[in-house]
Scaffold this motif. Sequence first.
Motif, PDB file in Angstrom:
ATOM      1  N   MET A  71      94.499  14.259  29.238  1.00 49.22           N
ATOM      2  CA  MET A  71      94.420  13.955  30.664  1.00 49.22           C
ATOM      3  C   MET A  71      93.122  14.548  31.188  1.00 49.22           C
ATOM      4  O   MET A  71      92.869  15.743  30.999  1.00 49.22           O
ATOM      5  CB  MET A  71      95.609  14.570  31.400  1.00 49.22           C
ATOM      6  CG  MET A  71      95.498  14.550  32.919  1.00 49.22           C
ATOM      7  SD  MET A  71      95.460  12.887  33.613  1.00 49.22           S
ATOM      8  CE  MET A  71      95.510  13.265  35.364  1.00 49.22           C
TER       9      MET A  71
ATOM     10  N   ASN B 140      90.917  16.566  33.334  1.00 46.67           N
ATOM     11  CA  ASN B 140      91.350  17.678  34.178  1.00 46.67           C
ATOM     12  C   ASN B 140      90.643  17.691  35.517  1.00 46.67           C
ATOM     13  O   ASN B 140      89.434  17.507  35.607  1.00 46.67           O
ATOM     14  CB  ASN B 140      91.074  18.998  33.462  1.00 46.67           C
ATOM     15  CG  ASN B 140      91.863  19.119  32.181  1.00 46.67           C
ATOM     16  OD1 ASN B 140      93.041  19.416  32.203  1.00 46.67           O
ATOM     17  ND2 ASN B 140      91.214  18.859  31.052  1.00 46.67           N
TER      18      ASN B 140
ATOM     19  N   TYR C  85      97.441  13.958  40.533  1.00 47.94           N
ATOM     20  CA  TYR C  85      97.636  14.192  39.101  1.00 47.94           C
ATOM     21  C   TYR C  85      98.802  13.351  38.574  1.00 47.94           C
ATOM     22  O   TYR C  85      98.675  12.647  37.557  1.00 47.94           O
ATOM     23  CB  TYR C  85      97.900  15.668  38.830  1.00 47.94           C
ATOM     24  CG  TYR C  85      98.167  15.962  37.363  1.00 47.94           C
ATOM     25  CD1 TYR C  85      97.159  16.413  36.526  1.00 47.94           C
ATOM     26  CD2 TYR C  85      99.441  15.759  36.812  1.00 47.94           C
ATOM     27  CE1 TYR C  85      97.393  16.662  35.183  1.00 47.94           C
ATOM     28  CE2 TYR C  85      99.688  15.994  35.472  1.00 47.94           C
ATOM     29  CZ  TYR C  85      98.661  16.454  34.657  1.00 47.94           C
ATOM     30  OH  TYR C  85      98.916  16.678  33.325  1.00 47.94           O
ATOM     31  N   ARG C  86      99.949  13.447  39.221  1.00 47.57           N
ATOM     32  CA  ARG C  86     101.132  12.738  38.737  1.00 47.57           C
ATOM     33  C   ARG C  86     100.912  11.228  38.712  1.00 47.57           C
ATOM     34  O   ARG C  86     101.315  10.549  37.755  1.00 47.57           O
ATOM     35  CB  ARG C  86     102.342  13.088  39.610  1.00 47.57           C
ATOM     36  CG  ARG C  86     102.824  14.537  39.463  1.00 47.57           C
ATOM     37  CD  ARG C  86     104.006  14.810  40.382  1.00 47.57           C
ATOM     38  NE  ARG C  86     104.473  16.173  40.315  1.00 47.57           N
ATOM     39  CZ  ARG C  86     105.343  16.647  39.416  1.00 47.57           C
ATOM     40  NH1 ARG C  86     105.849  15.823  38.512  1.00 47.57           N
ATOM     41  NH2 ARG C  86     105.725  17.907  39.439  1.00 47.57           N
TER      42      ARG C  86
ATOM     43  N   TRP D 274      98.247  10.444  35.817  1.00 48.94           N
ATOM     44  CA  TRP D 274      98.780  10.670  34.481  1.00 48.94           C
ATOM     45  C   TRP D 274      99.759   9.563  34.098  1.00 48.94           C
ATOM     46  O   TRP D 274      99.725   9.047  32.973  1.00 48.94           O
ATOM     47  CB  TRP D 274      99.444  12.036  34.415  1.00 48.94           C
ATOM     48  CG  TRP D 274      99.931  12.504  33.062  1.00 48.94           C
ATOM     49  CD1 TRP D 274     101.109  13.117  32.799  1.00 48.94           C
ATOM     50  CD2 TRP D 274      99.242  12.435  31.799  1.00 48.94           C
ATOM     51  NE1 TRP D 274     101.219  13.441  31.466  1.00 48.94           N
ATOM     52  CE2 TRP D 274     100.079  13.031  30.823  1.00 48.94           C
ATOM     53  CE3 TRP D 274      98.008  11.928  31.398  1.00 48.94           C
ATOM     54  CZ2 TRP D 274      99.722  13.128  29.470  1.00 48.94           C
ATOM     55  CZ3 TRP D 274      97.643  12.018  30.051  1.00 48.94           C
ATOM     56  CH2 TRP D 274      98.490  12.615  29.109  1.00 48.94           C
TER      57      TRP D 274
ATOM     58  N   TRP E  71     100.094  13.019  23.464  1.00 51.54           N
ATOM     59  CA  TRP E  71      99.624  13.170  24.840  1.00 51.54           C
ATOM     60  C   TRP E  71      99.274  14.637  25.086  1.00 51.54           C
ATOM     61  O   TRP E  71     100.019  15.534  24.683  1.00 51.54           O
ATOM     62  CB  TRP E  71     100.698  12.751  25.831  1.00 51.54           C
ATOM     63  CG  TRP E  71     101.164  11.326  25.763  1.00 51.54           C
ATOM     64  CD1 TRP E  71     102.427  10.879  25.481  1.00 51.54           C
ATOM     65  CD2 TRP E  71     100.387  10.150  26.022  1.00 51.54           C
ATOM     66  NE1 TRP E  71     102.480   9.506  25.535  1.00 51.54           N
ATOM     67  CE2 TRP E  71     101.229   9.023  25.871  1.00 51.54           C
ATOM     68  CE3 TRP E  71      99.053   9.928  26.355  1.00 51.54           C
ATOM     69  CZ2 TRP E  71     100.807   7.712  26.038  1.00 51.54           C
ATOM     70  CZ3 TRP E  71      98.614   8.622  26.528  1.00 51.54           C
ATOM     71  CH2 TRP E  71      99.481   7.536  26.378  1.00 51.54           C
TER      72      TRP E  71
ATOM     73  N   PRO F 135      98.523  16.853  28.328  1.00 51.68           N
ATOM     74  CA  PRO F 135      98.434  16.916  29.793  1.00 51.68           C
ATOM     75  C   PRO F 135      97.426  17.932  30.325  1.00 51.68           C
ATOM     76  O   PRO F 135      96.843  17.724  31.388  1.00 51.68           O
ATOM     77  CB  PRO F 135      99.852  17.301  30.221  1.00 51.68           C
ATOM     78  CG  PRO F 135     100.729  17.023  29.049  1.00 51.68           C
ATOM     79  CD  PRO F 135      99.869  17.206  27.850  1.00 51.68           C
TER      80      PRO F 135
ATOM     81  N   THR G 241     106.616  14.184  30.738  1.00 51.04           N
ATOM     82  CA  THR G 241     105.839  13.397  29.769  1.00 51.04           C
ATOM     83  C   THR G 241     106.692  13.045  28.566  1.00 51.04           C
ATOM     84  O   THR G 241     106.669  11.896  28.088  1.00 51.04           O
ATOM     85  CB  THR G 241     104.590  14.184  29.333  1.00 51.04           C
ATOM     86  OG1 THR G 241     103.821  14.546  30.483  1.00 51.04           O
ATOM     87  CG2 THR G 241     103.723  13.348  28.407  1.00 51.04           C
TER      88      THR G 241
END
Length: 418
Positions: free
Chosen positions: A207, A209, A237-238, A241, A257, A259, A276
């Motif tokens: 992800m 950052n 973010y949510r 992602w 994945w 995160p 996730t």
Amino acid sequence: MKNPDGIWYTPVTGIWQTVWLEPVSKKHIEEVHTTPDIDQSTISFEVAAAGTTYGDVVEVSILDGNKTLATTKAAVGEPIVMAVPDAKLWSPESPFLYDTKITLLDHGKTQDAVEGYFAMRKISKKRDDKGIMRMQLNNKDYFQFGPLDQGWWPDGLYTAPTDEALKYDIVKTKEYGYNMIRKHVKVEPARWYTHCDRLGILVWQDMPNGDNSHDWQNRDYHKGNEFERSAQSEAIYRKEWKEIMDYLYSYPSIVIWVPFNESWGQFKTVEITDWTNEYDPSRLVNSASGGNFFQTGDILDLHHYPAPNMYLYDANRVNVIGEYGGIGLPLEGHLWKTGNNWGYVKFNNSKEVTDEYVAYAEKLKELVSAGFSGAIYTQTTDVEGEINGLMTYDRDIDKLDVKRVNKINTEVINALNE
């Protein structure tokens, strides 16, 4: 970053991925998710369509080359599960892909049709006969070894000059003897993942950052309070992602994945990791590459430069060295800037760098038997003033001896099953 230096690069903004417009009918297919199950020899399809009405049908055909293996129909919105007997399994050594044709029908009349592909492959974890938790590919212990790949280019920064250039870095990665790539804090255009699927390379997907770093603890499990994002930052973010996972869901090369990385913007680690895992139970989750570590997710991922080192071990998770190496070699005529170039350690010629790489790999072989199940070497190419790539930033020169690196990388990968 007004003055890029070391591991801090030129800022990237604007439209840098592929953009296209496509005319579609009122009734059209929007998205297809495929989920293989090699244990049950089935493939599941979730087909999302727009503008449909009661009675509309989705037809799915599976092909092996020009041969149609199976065809089935279902009402729009209904999940489709099809048998794949005697399945040909996908792996870096044999990246077989089944082709698909999916058609949206209204009273037998075609409204839309898309072609695609899927692979029969499984990523999982299991204790070996020594009690060590190992990653498995297709139900067999499999050591994953690859470079940190940031996807930077001298002329376009995040944008590769051509599709062939996107493919080139993956081809070179395989030539060096790796079976995996960690795509570091970047999401590539769809073509890059298709090349990975077709060429046969596993992918760990980070992800990207955002927000701030807070109290990075990478030598032990995190103690104290976690970083708190603002409500707006957390919502961004949510949302992003989930969009990344939706976008990349059906690429079989992606197996992990990631995160969070090195505490950058890391928040609510257990909650994000659990979400996730629940949203995509078909893959493993490396919750915090390089820390901050929590008792969550499938993987404990250590970072240690320059040589690999196992300074922490989790008996309940897969253990990996998610970053090490960073051996620097500045080559005149192929530098982004002259002077003050950066590497974790620096040498004077290709032989010295290759010798150091091999020494690290010999140590890594010992750590495989001690418990490591994956490793990431930093990095695929030089990036601006960071000159620790396997190749120069312009991709003109292999800075290490490819044959020697391929040989030792193969030994590292095979060490798990010796």
